[in-house]
Design an enzyme around this catalytic site. Structure first.
Site, mmCIF file in Angstrom:
data_model
loop_
_atom_site.group_PDB
_atom_site.id
_atom_site.type_symbol
_atom_site.label_atom_id
_atom_site.label_comp_id
_atom_site.label_asym_id
_atom_site.label_seq_id
_atom_site.Cartn_x
_atom_site.Cartn_y
_atom_site.Cartn_z
ATOM 1 N N ASP A 200 -2.799 6.460 -9.507
ATOM 2 C CA ASP A 200 -4.017 7.192 -9.131
ATOM 3 C C ASP A 200 -3.639 8.591 -8.660
ATOM 4 O OD1 ASP A 200 -6.633 7.813 -8.489
ATOM 5 O OD2 ASP A 200 -6.548 6.886 -6.509
ATOM 6 N N CYS B 39 -9.058 11.563 -11.980
ATOM 7 C CA CYS B 39 -10.238 12.031 -11.233
ATOM 8 C C CYS B 39 -10.539 13.488 -11.560
ATOM 9 C CB CYS B 39 -10.042 11.826 -9.728
ATOM 10 S SG CYS B 39 -8.640 12.721 -9.067
ATOM 11 N N SER C 13 4.460 11.365 -2.425
ATOM 12 C CA SER C 13 5.441 12.422 -2.144
ATOM 13 C C SER C 13 5.292 12.957 -0.720
ATOM 14 C CB SER C 13 5.288 13.569 -3.154
ATOM 15 O OG SER C 13 3.968 14.033 -3.136
#
Ligand code: SAH
Length: 392
Positions: free
Chosen positions: A296, A336, A250
């Site tokens: 991710d 994460c 983005s």
């Protein structure tokens, strides 16, 4: 050094070398330490337990040593030398193909609150506690002593990682040397590292091994690297022989970075294209033409309270990708967020598979690499988890 006394029985976890003292465990402190000062932690009846940095918040002390010792140049030198030896032993340091690695991983290296990433001859040092911030010059000096000629520059980058309320007025900047050379190598591939303005220390060092696995599977596939940031996965996929690679983020700055990094390794290679676009929007609008997708995303849950919301986010994201991935496609999906457990993440992906109504097999279960070690006494240090899925 100031003495801190624990409530009765509250030394149990410290006796098992867990490196944190929670504020609720503290009975009283002699004197009035400032945040970041060294304190000696004692049991209720005065038996020595540990030495650490005092801090304000739910964690009151982060332990530096379980020996009754002074925290001085020798201490920092020993700890950093141990960390460096380990990185040499696992083959990431002193490796002509690889100059990008994490040298210090907080609790994982018995240095809670300190992160040091190496990019060629430049160390990027990040303090996550006021104590480590206060000691930064001593640490920098010890680091130079340990690494010698291999270290020419130290960039200190703690503006976003220190407690805001501590109001330290610290500024990012070089505390040793300075260099305009921002190119480092990872497994023989070259990357610009934006330590001045980039996220974290400028690069996500923790995906090195997982990028190699993407390279392995990329041959003749149409690859979508979602949340690409500096484009690590994209560059590996290209070396792996992907048919095409599309990188999406983005942030326009990330898109510029991925283009620069692909250009550095594969100049004028028409297989790659980058798009500045929101992930969900891109996934909704894209054609079902990819057979290797990497997801991710940034940490959806930065705190415990955000967990439920984050799980929904992971489910929604993975369901979108599974709906669209080609038959026989491979999906690399990561979280994460430290606050999300391996089991919670797997459950979110399981729910996504049922929503997408696809047959899904787990090929690999991934985690952080060896230069981000988990202290066996501090399981909270395990944060990166990933699944590689075969979608029928
Ligand atoms: N995969 C990267 C690291 C990803 S960091 C690597 O290997 O280096 C997360 C990235 O997600 C950031 O670059 C951020 O700009 C991007 N991002 C955050 N929200 C997004 C969204 N809604 N859509 C697309 N990208 C997003």
């Amino acid at each position: 050094m100031t003495n801190l006394y624990l409530n009765k029985g509250k030394e149990e976890s410290l006796r098992r070398y867990h490196p944190w003292v929670f504020s609720g465990a503290v009975h009283h402190i002699e004197g009035e330490p400032k945040e970041g000062d060294f304190v000696r932690v004692l049991t209720h009846d005065g038996t020595f337990i540990a030495v650490g940095h005092w801090q304000i918040g739910s964690i009151a002390v982060r332990v530096l040593s379980f020996l009754d010792e002074e925290i001085n140049h020798q201490f920092w030198t020993n700890k950093l030398a141990t960390a460096y030896e380990m990185r040499k032993a696992i083959g990431v340091a002193n490796n002509p193909q690889n100059s990008t690695y994490r040298l210090v991983h907080g609790e994982g290296d018995n240095l809670p609150g300190l992160v040091v990433d190496m990019y060629g001859e430049t160390a990027v040092m990040q303090a996550h506690s006021v104590g480590m911030h206060n000691n930064r010059m001593d640490i920098a000096k010890a680091l130079k002593d340990v690494m010698g000629e291999k270290l020419q520059n130290i960039y200190y980058k703690s503006e976003t990682t220190l407690p805001y309320k501590a109001d330290l007025g610290q500024e990012n900047g070089f505390i040793l040397g300075s260099t305009p050379d921002d190119v480092a190598t990872e497994n023989g591939l070259r990357f610009h590292i934006d330590w001045l303005k980039g996220q974290k220390t400028g690069f996500f060092v923790d995906q090195r091994d997982n990028r190699s696995l993407v390279e392995y599977y990329a041959k003749d596939r149409n690859v979508l690297n979602m949340f690409c940031y500096t484009g690590g996965f994209s560059v590996y996929a290209m070396r792996g022989g992907a048919r095409l690679v599309h990188s999406v983020d983005s942030s326009q700055k990330a898109v510029d970075l991925v283009n620069a990094n692909v250009g550095l390794n594969f100049p004028n290679d028409a297989r790659h294209k980058a798009f500045a676009e929101d992930a969900f929007k891109f996934l909704d609008q894209m054609k079902a033409s990819y057979d290797l997708i990497i997801l991710d995303p940034p940490a959806f849950a930065k705190h415990r309270d955000a967990v439920r919301h984050a799980i929904k986010g992971y489910t929604r994201l993975n369901a979108r990708a599974m709906e669209k991935i080609k038959s026989g496609g491979i999906l690399f999906t990561f979280s994460c967020s430290q606050a999300i457990s391996k089991e919670q993440f797997r459950m979110a992906v399981f729910t996504a598979a049922t929503l997408a109504k696809r047959q899904v097999r787990i090929l690999h279960q991934l985690h952080q690499p060896a230069d981000h070690p988990v202290n066996i006494y501090h399981p909270e240090g395990e944060y990166l988890k990933g699944l590689v899925l075969y979608v029928e």
